[in-house]
Scaffold this motif. Structure first.
Motif: not given
Length: 612
Positions: A382-386, A420-425, A468-479
């Motif tokens: 997915i990283e290479a695709e994006l 929500g299925d995007m890896p944390l990294g 639960e730590g499965r999604f970044r808070a900073d990204l959530y508030f950005r999108i």
């Protein structure tokens, strides 16, 4: 018609572009050069055969079924071109809007040669799969085009001389392409003209079906051309422009954005009368000749909509509730202000349909809409695709690298489904892109500035995932500055109206109807798969229907048919007693009328109000 390069000029152009890395200048036409550049940016290797995955016989049969109306409307022109194609050693080819070859007709000998380069039914001939070719390039450019010999991107395709034109429906959408292909050793300069005339007739034929209640104006600058394939056609519903062919838009100086906004009285203050072509002056004082197809006085007025046989309809009209339609309008304004939009809803509620509608209504509509399902792409890819990658960035990387989906969406909209299925990294990298507005390809490439708007979608509760730590808070508030909540179908109050509206769009025959009990059972079912499941069921009912007979409950799937009393109880949870009382009050205490408005049985309404 675009000029066709000679074999010598094309060879010289290929040498400059592919081997020397320079510009071929005027040695090839601009559309061919643009296509070569697009293919090179995708990492297609001219020295390797294209990687093509043909459809199975079952998949091809299903594709042909989905495009039955297109095939039916094109049949007379395909048959007419067949004689010319057979005599000149050519093939007539019909594709869908993605470039998938649906059928071929013509020279048996050349068909065998064409099959060696995978030019046969069930094979995709879009640019992404097969490089520069008349079908794929015409679909991208949105115009008729000829691709001869070495102008094809892949060298094995140099045996072909192809002429294709996209086919537009009355609503401005490309629905397919018609192509005439023969051996490159033979001069086929006439082919593009034949294809263009055939497509004009096909596009004209679209107006013979589905516009019975519209006011259709047929006009041209020369009265002799009215009633021929060269006539301009525009259609109005209640004085509003709803459809037009290319000639109509061209003569009026309009583009597709005029659909739904241009008014009949502004375009033509006075209309012609009579069955023959009459003198006609438009709002700018220009002279035309035209005639009006007026709907019969007894015709029941209804909104003229484009038939959508294979996709869920856009969220307009009664198919989505008023709150969702308002949310779309707000989302368009936010996209213009570069504010991301988050769409939440269960599977099948139409998240991508809604995102495409936002794109269609926004100022970014002319640029790409790039959809990425974060759950469908393997985590290691997915990283290479994006973000794309440089040549040699990893084992298996394409020569010349890859641009990446975020860059391919330049100027348009990126739709990240199931984010929500995007890896944390990867979430961290995406956040940097959104903050810095630039993409750094894998393999150490130089960062590239990007311009795209972002729409994300999920069926998950991202706020819970953040906790639960499965999604970044900073990204959530950005999108998640603005969230559109799509309700499941079972929570929509007017499901009976929804069933009727969706049936109007999906039915293949204007005379095909659902009987009253069948409608009630469909409206009563809870539809766990939401719009996707309902649309699939309605398509199945249309396929099972007998001509001239309404569709009854015997055609329904067992779980949908049920019994009327059992089936209706579940969906009533969405109809509160207060809503029932309001409906009853609005109907002056008439229980039967209130029940009809709610789409439920009279006895059920009475029982729930009296006994709870």
């Amino acid at each position: 018609m675009l000029p066709m390069g000679t074999p010598k000029t094309v060879i010289a152009a290929r040498r400059r572009f592919f081997h020397q890395g320079g510009s071929p200048g005027a040695l090839v036409s601009e559309p061919i050069l643009r296509s070569w550049r697009r293919c090179a940016e995708r990492g297609l290797d001219i020295g390797s055969p294209p990687r093509i995955e043909p459809l199975t016989s079952t998949e091809l049969r299903e594709a042909n079924d989905r495009h039955e109306r297109l095939r039916r409307l094109c049949r007379p022109e395909i048959e007419a071109l067949h004689a010319d194609a057979d005599a000149t050693g050519c093939l007539v080819i019909l594709t869908d809007d993605t470039g998938l070859v649906l059928e071929t007709l013509g020279s048996v000998d050349f068909a065998a040669r064409a099959a060696r380069v995978a030019l046969r039914p069930g094979v995709p001939w879009n640019e992404s799969a097969t490089g520069t070719n008349a079908i794929g390039t015409a679909l991208v450019e949105g115009r008729p085009i000829m691709v001869h010999g070495g102008e094809h991107y892949f060298e094995p395709h140099g045996i072909l001389s192809c002429s294709a034109s996209p086919i537009f429906d009355p609503y401005g959408r490309i629905v397919g392409a018609l192509d005439l292909t023969g051996p490159a050793a033979v001069d086929h300069r006439h082919a593009l003209g034949l294809v263009r005339l055939a497509v004009e007739q096909i596009e004209r034929r679209f107006f013979a079906d589905g516009f019975e209640t519209a006011t259709v104006l047929r006009f041209q600058t020369d009265p002799v051309l009215v009633g021929t394939p060269r006539e301009a056609i525009v259609a109005f519903d209640e004085g509003r422009l709803v459809a037009a062919n290319r000639a109509g838009l061209h003569l009026l100086g309009l583009d597709r954005t005029a659909m739904g906004t241009a008014r009949l009285d502004a375009l033509f203050p006075a209309l012609p009368r009579g069955e023959s072509a009459q003198r006609l002056i438009d709002g700018q004082g220009r002279e035309f000749f035209g005639r009006i197809d007026t709907p019969p006085p007894v015709a029941r007025r209804r909104e003229v909509r484009a038939p959508v046989p294979t996709r869920l309809p856009a969220p307009t009209g009664p198919l989505f509730d008023e709150a969702t339609r308002t949310a779309v309008q707000r989302a368009v304004k936010l996209i213009a202000a570069d504010v991301p939009v988050l769409v939440r809803g269960e599977t099948g509620t139409g998240k991508e349909v809604l995102a495409r509608e936002i794109h269609h209504r926004s100022a970014r509509a002319p640029a790409p809409f790039v959809a990425v399902n974060c759950a469908a792409i393997p985590e290691n890819l997915i990283e290479a695709e994006l973000f794309g990658y440089e040549e040699g960035a990893f084992t298996g990387a394409r020569r010349q690298g890859r641009k990446g989906l975020l860059r391919e969406a330049e100027g348009g909209i990126v739709f990240l489904d199931e984010i929500g299925d995007m890896p944390l990294g990867l979430q961290a990298r995406l956040l940097r892109v959104l903050q810095e507005r630039e993409v750094a390809p894998l393999g150490g490439g130089r960062p590239v500035q990007v311009d795209f708007a972002l729409i994300c979608a999920t069926h998950c509760d991202l706020r819970a995932m953040v906790q639960e730590g499965r999604f970044r808070a900073d990204l959530y508030f950005r999108i998640a500055h603005y969230t559109v909540e799509l309700p499941p179908l079972r929570r929509l109050s007017d499901r009976l109206g929804l069933v009727r509206a969706l049936w109007q769009r999906l039915r293949p025959d204007a005379g095909l109807a659902l009987d009253a009990e069948c409608e009630r059972r469909l409206a009563a079912y809870e539809w766990p798969g939401n719009f996707r499941q309902l649309a699939g069921t309605l398509r199945a009912l249309a396929a099972l229907a007998e001509p001239g007979q309404p569709v009854g409950i015997d055609a329904l799937p067992e779980e949908v048919a049920g019994s009327p009393e059992t089936a209706i109880e579940g969906p009533l949870d969405a109809l509160t007693r207060e809503a029932m009382r309001r409906a009853l009050d609005a109907c002056g205490g008439n229980v039967s009328r209130a029940a009809r408005q709610l789409g439920i049985n009279r006895s059920t309404l009475y029982r729930r109000l009296i006994h709870g």
